[in-house]
Design an enzyme around this catalytic site. Structure first.
Site, PDB file in Angstrom:
ATOM      1  N   ARG A 173      -6.257  10.386   0.283  1.00 57.50           N
ATOM      2  CA  ARG A 173      -5.945  10.956  -1.035  1.00 57.50           C
ATOM      3  C   ARG A 173      -7.220  11.165  -1.838  1.00 57.50           C
ATOM      4  NH1 ARG A 173      -2.656   6.655  -3.353  1.00 57.50           N
ATOM      5  NH2 ARG A 173      -3.210   5.492  -1.488  1.00 57.50           N
ATOM      6  N   HIS A 207       0.860  -1.172   0.000  1.00 53.51           N
ATOM      7  CA  HIS A 207       0.000   0.000   0.000  1.00 53.51           C
ATOM      8  C   HIS A 207       0.897   1.223   0.000  1.00 53.51           C
ATOM      9  CE1 HIS A 207      -2.963   2.959   1.105  1.00 53.51           C
ATOM     10  NE2 HIS A 207      -3.918   2.068   0.946  1.00 53.51           N
TER      11      HIS A 207
END
Ligand SMILES: Cc1cc2nc3c(=O)[nH]c(=O)nc-3n(C[C@H](O)[C@H](O)[C@H](O)COP(=O)(O)OP(=O)(O)OC[C@H]3O[C@@H](n4cnc5c(N)ncnc54)[C@H](O)[C@@H]3O)c2cc1C
Ligand code: SF4
Ligand code: SF4
Ligand code: FES
Lengths: 265, 572
Positions: free
Chosen positions: B356, B336
């Site tokens: 994000r 990740h």
């Protein structure tokens, strides 16, 4: 006194640098001061079986109670989310007796009475607020219990949503309430019965059942890799500057385009 | 608190945070105008991956030497669990006798108590089967509980299962099994509806319309969420429902499966469980078995920290493989892009992609953007690794150094509030805010430092769209399987995978038990004998044993003194 004897009884009485002493169920160990309680227990030599699940604050497997010498107060925390303090006395509480009742969400009414029918002890809440003080998720636990009594299931759902079901509140409640079980029951009732179902979703489910997208997917599956890649790398991204999407058609690339008229399928 | 006095940060970090703050107004302005950092072309991305993604470091891998997928290129840590002895190996003859008497007999045995396992148990019981669900820790102590970001399904008018299909294929570098992907995207709206009806609390408008947003690699907004406890939102409900049916579904906790049992016809008819508390073995016979043991993050591949739960040690892979199920894409590991790298106590833990997705920029030490924030995960991770890698090694040397000598890049969370109003972060990302606050950082005011972390097992056991394997009677669903995500899963597609294939495998297992199952026949461990023979040929040391069950975090200096603990207190 007890303190003193424990100290002298410690196998490793020297205080190493950057290490702090902690008491795991009364026995003293030195551990690096930056560790969480969970890692400190492992550092001391334990292989955890109980009391560790997600190791990240989501599963509630690692409820821990402790005291520090400066205060009579019982403190609590999730072992995976709490940094050790010097001289803390730790006991893990990975399981506290609680018995989930069984029920059928669909057949139940979304009311306080129905919830009380399953967990009558909710009515015994004496509003002492201990549960709220003890909750490692900082939830307004007493409030959600009170709102349950008042039948405000929406409020309960909202207030209890971040509950990790660690059971620490259960362990301290004088009214012997099983808060996390009440909360999950109410959330399910509320969402099943009182929150409107998504119409958009229902429509899409129907479309898929009717096979509306089968031809497009079949066509995509039949495309040579190069074409599929081309289609992929030219696809417009919703929300990007200049991208205005009218519908869900695959028609953005003139070379690789699904034939919606069906003439050459 | 004034940054200058912040007890955690080093002066270098404070210097860098100031730069982030200095560029923030400009970046906010750019975001309002819709300007984003340019996405990479497929060619650029490919080049970057080859240079910087851990999967491409050949010294870290070797060819598997045993079993049905001999020759697969795997990370050493993964090859190690396949090239290891059965826990039953030393007493195989004794165990062969032992398995002749089952302690429990049932229609369907589900192994693994996460999302896939619970969904399978529910569906099997819906189809009239008696179910036993056995799990390693508690029911729900699983990766599913930890998912934050959300679950994908194409439901909006500008989206369709076909476009979802395209995104999944592209995200997976077109290596995906098309039939598995088709089932995934077509079932998606339906399973969201199933969860909605079970009482999962999705984020919704007052009229019931579900909120959707982007995730890495999506071309349409289709990420459904339950605040940032999406996995917990689903897992808690599935578990609650399983526990509502004690007459149909029996749960056995703290009892991982350590080997499957086959019969003389090669059909899977049960498993051997190991009670990790009392250290007894238990024999369960089942007409059909579902493997739903999840992923392998706790193998700490290439020394990476992980986001995964404590029991994610790839056990089901080993069990299925020894029984003859091939693996695919297990060499492709998902790191990740944004794991916490500071402060020390939370290194490796997940910072959800939703940060994000909600608008936070990814920034280097100078407070400048260097990558589109929502590239597919492998590309995003490689870009961060490149930004931090020293110039001598082909990197850019623009990482931020932590006091313990790690490097990371900033995620500028405060930008979210600046763009969408104060309180947005708190509301959308309560779990994240809470986690940082516990360790002294207010992410609504300060950027947070991240670096890639071991997250997801892209590949796994080979299955068909109905969840079946090549071994009759053996089914699998969820992270333990491979194919649906190709070599790179997109966020939101694995929770989906878990529900879709959990349901499918549970249903298929129940139907097999009802319609195809003949009889238990002669229960054997013949497949273990044969596997052990292969191990003998390559010479595997005696102390290499799998499934791993639990990782051991006891430090070396203590372990040296635990002279007699073999697997008591040391499960590896
Ligand atoms: C921190 C985190 C965040 C994530 N966020 C997202 C997200 O936002 N969206 C998304 O789609 N996906 C996300 N994922 C991925 C997704 O959550 C997992 O891939 C998925 O939940 C796996 O489900 P599963 O049921 O296959 O495995 P799990 O949920 O891990 O369940 C496996 C179960 O099997 C048990 N088990 C293991 N070995 C044995 C054995 N030998 N015998 C018996 N039981 C055993 C385990 O203890 C566990 O209970 C995330 C993952 C993590 C770790
Ligand atoms: S601890 Fe129990 S009695 Fe006290 S407020 Fe909470 S629910 Fe009520
Ligand atoms: S409400 Fe109770 S069970 Fe839930 S997180 Fe708080 S203390 Fe734990
Ligand atoms: S181990 Fe899951 S909350 Fe601590």
């Amino acid at each position: 006194m007890a303190e003193q004897s424990r100290k002298s009884g410690s196998i490793n009485p020297e205080k190493p640098k950057d290490m702090v002493p902690i008491y795991i169920m009364g026995k003293r160990y030195f551990v690096p001061k930056t560790l969480t309680i969970m890692k400190a227990i492992e550092y001391a030599g334990y292989q955890l079986k109980r009391g560790a699940g997600c190791r990240a604050g989501f599963c509630g497997a690692c409820g821990t109670v402790y005291r520090t010498p400066d205060s009579y107060k019982i403190k609590v925390g999730l072992a995976c989310q709490t940094v050790v303090e010097p001289e803390m006395y730790i006991a893990q509480l990975p399981f506290y007796p609680a018995v989930k009742k069984t029920y059928n969400i669909e057949e139940m009414e979304p009311t306080a009475e129905a919830v009380l029918g399953i967990y009558p002890e909710v009515a015994r809440c004496v509003a002492c607020n201990t549960c709220t003080k003890v909750c490692p998720q900082e939830l307004e636990v007493m409030d959600y219990i009170q709102e349950t009594l008042h039948g405000n299931l929406d409020k309960v759902a909202d207030l209890s949503f971040d509950c990790v079901m660690c059971g620490l509140c259960v362990s301290r409640c004088p009214a012997e309430i099983q808060h996390p079980f009440v909360a999950i029951l109410v959330r399910r009732l509320y969402n099943h019965h009182l929150v409107p179902r998504s119409q958009q979703l229902a429509k899409r489910v129907k479309e898929v059942e009717e096979g509306k997208y089968d031809a497009e997917i079949k066509w995509l599956k039949s495309l040579p890799l190069e074409k599929l890649k081309k289609l992929y790398s030219t696809r417009p991204r919703e929300g990007d500057p200049g991208v205005e999407l009218k519908d869900n058609k695959i028609d953005w690339n003139d070379e690789v385009k699904f034939d919606y008229s069906g003439t050459n399928r | 608190m004034e940054l200058r006095e912040h007890p955690l940060y080093s002066p270098e970090m404070i210097e860098s945070i100031k730069k982030v703050e200095a560029t923030r107004p400009r970046r906010a302005e750019e975001a309002r105008r819709g300007y984003r950092f340019e996405k990479m072309s497929l060619e650029e991305a490919d080049k970057l991956l080859h240079q910087f993604h851990p999967d491409y470091i050949m010294e870290q891998k070797r060819e598997l030497r045993v079993g049905p997928s001999k020759g697969e290129l795997l990370n050493h840590e993964v090859a190690d669990i396949f090239e290891a002895h059965s826990r039953l190996a030393k007493k195989l003859d004794e165990f062969s006798e032992f398995i002749k008497e089952p302690e429990i007999t049932t229609d369907v045995l589900v192994i693994g108590g996460g999302g896939a396992g619970n969904a399978a148990a529910l569906m099997a019981s819906e189809h009239g089967a008696d179910v036993v669900i056995a799990t390693k820790l508690r029911l729900g102590d699983a990766n599913t509980m930890m998912a934050q970001g959300g679950i994908q399904a194409a439901v909006t008018p500008v989206d369709s299962p076909a476009i979802h299909y395209l995104d999944v294929m592209g995200g997976g570098h077109f290596k995906n099994d098309p039939d598995l992907v088709e089932a995934l995207v077509k079932d998606a709206p339906f399973v969201i509806q199933w969860l909605e009806r079970l009482g999962v609390m999705f984020d919704k408008d007052p009229d019931g319309t579900m909120w959707v947003q982007h995730g890495g690699g999506t071309s349409r907004m289709r990420m459904h969420s339950c605040r940032d406890y999406s996995g917990a939102g689903i897992m808690r409900v599935l578990r609650d429902e399983v526990r509502n049916r004690p007459d149909k579904i029996r749960e056995i906790e703290f009892s991982p499966a350590v080997e499957l049992i086959l019969n003389e016809r090669g059909e899977c008819i049960g498993a051997v469980l190991f009670n990790i508390e009392t250290e007894e073995y238990h024999v369960v016979y089942a007409k059909a078995v579902v493997l739903a043991t999840g992923g392998f993050g706790r193998l700490h591949i290439q020394g990476f920290p992980t986001t995964n739960h404590y029991g994610a040690t790839g056990d089901g892979l080993v069990l299925g493989y020894r029984a003859g199920v091939p693996i695919r894409y297990l060499g492709a590991v998902q790191y990740h892009p944004t794991g916490a790298i500071f402060p020390e106590q939370i290194v490796g833990l997940l910072i959800t992609e939703k940060v994000r997705g909600s608008g936070a920029d990814v920034l280097n030490v100078d407070g400048e953007k260097f990558v589109f924030p929502l590239e597919p995960r492998d590309v995003e991770a490689a870009a961060i690794i490149r930004e931090c890698a020293p110039v001598e090694k082909g990197g850019r040397g623009k990482g931020v150094r932590t006091p313990t000598g790690n490097y990371g890049v900033w995620l500028d969370a405060p930008l979210i509030d600046l763009l969408y109003g104060e309180g947005t972060i708190e509301r959308k990302l309560p779990a994240m805010v809470r986690m940082y606050r516990r360790f002294g950082i207010d992410m609504t005011k300060e950027p947070i430092l991240v670096y890639p972390t071991l997250h997801y097992q892209n590949g796994g056991l080979r299955i068909k769209p109905d969840g079946s394997t090549n071994v009759p009677g053996l089914y699998a669903g969820g992270e333990v399987t491979g194919g649906v995500h190709g070599t790179n899963r997109l966020m939101g597609n694995s929770l989906l995978d878990v529900v879709v294939y959990g349901r499918r495998s549970g249903t298929s297992a129940a139907l097999y038990a009802k319609e195809q199952f003949r009889d238990f026949g002669k229960p054997t461990l013949q497949h273990i004998y044969e596997y052990e023979k292969e191990l003998a040929e390559i010479g595997v040391p005696e102390d290499k044993i799998s499934p791993v069950i639990l990782p051991n975090y006891v430090p070396e200096h203590v372990r040296k003194k635990q002279l007699t603990s073999y697997y008591q207190g040391n499960l590896y």
